[in-house]
Scaffold this motif. Structure first.
Motif, mmCIF file in Angstrom:
data_model
loop_
_atom_site.group_PDB
_atom_site.id
_atom_site.type_symbol
_atom_site.label_atom_id
_atom_site.label_comp_id
_atom_site.label_asym_id
_atom_site.label_seq_id
_atom_site.Cartn_x
_atom_site.Cartn_y
_atom_site.Cartn_z
ATOM 1 N N ALA A 127 -61.843 -3.541 20.445
ATOM 2 C CA ALA A 127 -60.951 -2.790 21.315
ATOM 3 C C ALA A 127 -61.609 -1.543 21.900
ATOM 4 O O ALA A 127 -61.520 -1.301 23.106
ATOM 5 C CB ALA A 127 -59.685 -2.414 20.554
ATOM 6 N N CYS A 130 -64.244 -2.513 24.491
ATOM 7 C CA CYS A 130 -63.598 -3.021 25.707
ATOM 8 C C CYS A 130 -62.990 -1.876 26.509
ATOM 9 O O CYS A 130 -63.117 -1.830 27.743
ATOM 10 C CB CYS A 130 -62.530 -4.049 25.354
ATOM 11 S SG CYS A 130 -63.204 -5.603 24.720
ATOM 12 N N GLN A 131 -62.340 -0.935 25.831
ATOM 13 C CA GLN A 131 -61.762 0.216 26.515
ATOM 14 C C GLN A 131 -62.851 1.053 27.182
ATOM 15 O O GLN A 131 -62.677 1.552 28.293
ATOM 16 C CB GLN A 131 -60.949 1.062 25.542
ATOM 17 C CG GLN A 131 -59.672 0.390 25.113
ATOM 18 C CD GLN A 131 -58.954 1.139 24.000
ATOM 19 O OE1 GLN A 131 -59.206 2.318 23.744
ATOM 20 N NE2 GLN A 131 -58.063 0.451 23.313
ATOM 21 N N LEU A 134 -63.918 -0.779 30.317
ATOM 22 C CA LEU A 134 -62.877 -0.666 31.334
ATOM 23 C C LEU A 134 -62.836 0.723 31.951
ATOM 24 O O LEU A 134 -62.750 0.870 33.172
ATOM 25 C CB LEU A 134 -61.511 -1.023 30.745
ATOM 26 C CG LEU A 134 -61.258 -2.505 30.505
ATOM 27 C CD1 LEU A 134 -60.055 -2.708 29.586
ATOM 28 C CD2 LEU A 134 -61.070 -3.242 31.822
ATOM 29 N N SER A 135 -62.916 1.750 31.129
ATOM 30 C CA SER A 135 -62.830 3.116 31.646
ATOM 31 C C SER A 135 -64.015 3.468 32.541
ATOM 32 O O SER A 135 -63.894 4.300 33.431
ATOM 33 C CB SER A 135 -62.694 4.126 30.509
ATOM 34 O OG SER A 135 -63.873 4.194 29.750
ATOM 35 N N PHE A 158 -55.429 -2.543 24.834
ATOM 36 C CA PHE A 158 -55.281 -1.536 25.877
ATOM 37 C C PHE A 158 -54.587 -0.319 25.292
ATOM 38 O O PHE A 158 -53.366 -0.250 25.233
ATOM 39 C CB PHE A 158 -54.486 -2.097 27.057
ATOM 40 C CG PHE A 158 -55.108 -3.332 27.647
ATOM 41 C CD1 PHE A 158 -56.333 -3.257 28.296
ATOM 42 C CD2 PHE A 158 -54.489 -4.560 27.550
ATOM 43 C CE1 PHE A 158 -56.921 -4.402 28.831
ATOM 44 C CE2 PHE A 158 -55.059 -5.704 28.092
ATOM 45 C CZ PHE A 158 -56.283 -5.618 28.729
ATOM 46 N N GLY A 159 -55.393 0.631 24.832
ATOM 47 C CA GLY A 159 -54.864 1.849 24.250
ATOM 48 C C GLY A 159 -54.540 2.874 25.321
ATOM 49 O O GLY A 159 -54.622 2.611 26.514
ATOM 50 N N LEU A 162 -56.922 4.536 28.860
ATOM 51 C CA LEU A 162 -57.227 3.986 30.175
ATOM 52 C C LEU A 162 -56.382 4.627 31.260
ATOM 53 O O LEU A 162 -55.275 5.093 31.012
ATOM 54 C CB LEU A 162 -56.993 2.470 30.181
ATOM 55 C CG LEU A 162 -57.839 1.683 29.190
ATOM 56 C CD1 LEU A 162 -57.426 0.219 29.185
ATOM 57 C CD2 LEU A 162 -59.310 1.806 29.532
#
Length: 189
Positions: A127, A130-131, A134-135, A158-159, A162
């Protein structure tokens, strides 16, 4: 903007399996719930072992975090001989020739190390990694597979780190086992 960093023709796909309520693991990182055996969804599709093997052959490189790496070792290493980069600050013994360890800037990893060598790069967890991808806008495609189970609590993909971004739906596949695969591309808007 998502996907901006991959002008070399390579594509970074974030692939993860989530519960219906958005968790990718229990609080203790356990993912035994992935072995859900529910009723058969008659309208769903099934994939043969040959089709699955052919699909996996098209993946040039896997990227994963240290906990995902550890879990993959426990599973018996599902990535075969495909080049794999484990992003970690920990020191690990080298267990496979196809695995390299990386500790550093994610943009450098993608733009300088991976994109020149690989076209189809799959980010498969965890996680936080991945975050981070994405960021930084390093993900071109999200393939989210939803499992037919509610966990109630656990580790979210998705914490709250983001920012808002738009993604374009490209494909939806429902499988006989009740899992649903959603594919999104980074929006150009």
């Amino acid at each position: 903007m998502p996907g901006e960093g991959n002008a070399t023709g390579s594509r970074v796909t974030l692939h993860v399996v989530s519960s219906l309520d958005g968790f990718i693991a229990r609080k203790d990182n356990n993912v035994s719930w992935l072995d859900v055996h529910g009723s058969v969804y008659e309208s769903g599709v099934s994939i043969s072992e040959e089709e699955a093997a052919s699909f996996v052959k098209g993946i040039d490189c896997y990227v994963l975090g240290s906990r995902t790496y550890e879990h993959a070792l426990e599973l018996g290493w599902p990535y075969g001989d495909t080049p794999t980069v484990a992003v970690t600050g920990r020191t690990w013994p080298s267990t496979r020739e196809s695995v390299e360890f990386y500790s550093g800037d994610l943009e450098t990893l993608v733009r300088a190390k991976l994109a020149p060598r690989y076209r189809n790069i799959w980010l498969v967890g965890g996680a936080m990694l991945c975050q981070g991808f994405l960021s930084l806008g390093l993900v071109d495609e999200i393939r989210l597979t939803i499992a037919p189970v509610l966990l109630g609590d656990g580790l979210r993909l998705f914490g709250g780190l983001l920012t808002e971004s738009n993604w374009d739906l490209r494909n939806v596949v429902a499988y006989k086992n009740g899992f649903v695969d959603l594919t999104y591309a980074a929006s150009s808007v």
